[in-house]
Design an enzyme around this catalytic site. Structure first.
Site, mmCIF file in Angstrom:
data_model
loop_
_atom_site.group_PDB
_atom_site.id
_atom_site.type_symbol
_atom_site.label_atom_id
_atom_site.label_comp_id
_atom_site.label_asym_id
_atom_site.label_seq_id
_atom_site.Cartn_x
_atom_site.Cartn_y
_atom_site.Cartn_z
ATOM 1 C CE1 TYR A 1 -0.970 6.759 5.693
ATOM 2 C CE2 TYR A 1 0.500 7.512 7.429
ATOM 3 C CZ TYR A 1 -0.651 6.878 7.034
ATOM 4 O OH TYR A 1 -1.502 6.346 7.974
ATOM 5 C CG ASN B 1 -7.176 -1.227 2.629
ATOM 6 O OD1 ASN B 1 -7.659 -1.828 1.685
ATOM 7 N ND2 ASN B 1 -6.441 -1.814 3.557
ATOM 8 C CG HIS C 1 -1.511 -3.684 9.575
ATOM 9 N ND1 HIS C 1 -2.213 -4.380 8.606
ATOM 10 C CD2 HIS C 1 -0.436 -4.440 9.888
ATOM 11 C CE1 HIS C 1 -1.577 -5.524 8.365
ATOM 12 N NE2 HIS C 1 -0.496 -5.585 9.124
ATOM 13 C CD GLU D 1 2.125 -7.844 9.746
ATOM 14 O OE1 GLU D 1 3.084 -7.151 9.327
ATOM 15 O OE2 GLU D 1 1.011 -7.858 9.172
#
Length: 168
Positions: A103, A127, A136, A162
């Site tokens: 973050y 979001n 994510h 991913e």
């Protein structure tokens, strides 16, 4: 302006996609939500019109993402949010596929001071474009999977997807 919607099956559950139609141009995507997602519409809003054809490009790109053949989205986006939130959401677009940032790193990328990290977390949590704007990919300072409006299990699935996707 008219709001249109469609749904699509996904590994995250039945996604609800909504977009704005303004004239003859392409539909601008305003939200992509999963079942049970915190602070997100579970059903179409009042006055929303079903229009799968108008949202077909978004469905096609999300389908390719889930199939492991797409790593980025190329869609007109127009989510509603404050200037601060939009700034954070735009910084999400720069997180590379398969990577994570904290973050604090996301805030810095958005040009925000370190003291804004909690507000950055709030913006990430709000979001409205699940998957398309890759919230994510944001993790806690320790690397822990923290907060995800659609649930930590879905966040874990997306990150693992991913890391293991086969791209052509």
């Amino acid at each position: 302006m008219t709001t249109v919607f469609t749904t699509m099956p996904s590994p995250l559950g039945e996604l609800l996609l909504a977009g704005r139609v303004d004239g003859d141009g392409p539909v601008a995507l305003i939200s992509v939500t999963a079942p049970g997602q915190r602070d997100a519409p579970a059903e179409p809003g009042p006055g929303w019109l079903p229009d799968p054809e108008a949202l077909a490009p978004a469905v096609d790109q999300l389908t390719a993402y889930f199939a492991g053949t797409r790593t980025a989205f190329d869609l007109p986006l127009d989510p509603e949010g404050s200037e601060f939130r939009r700034r954070v959401w735009q910084a999400l677009d720069d997180i590379p596929y398969g990577c994570t940032v904290t973050y604090g790193e996301l805030g810095a990328a958005a040009g925000l001071p370190p003291t804004a990290v909690r507000a950055v977390g709030g913006a990430v949590g709000a979001n409205p474009l699940l998957v398309v704007r890759p919230c994510h990919r944001v993790v806690g300072a320790s690397g822990a999977l923290t907060g995800f409006a659609a649930g930590i299990d879905r966040k874990r699935w997306l990150l693992e997807h991913e890391r293991g996707a086969t791209l052509f």
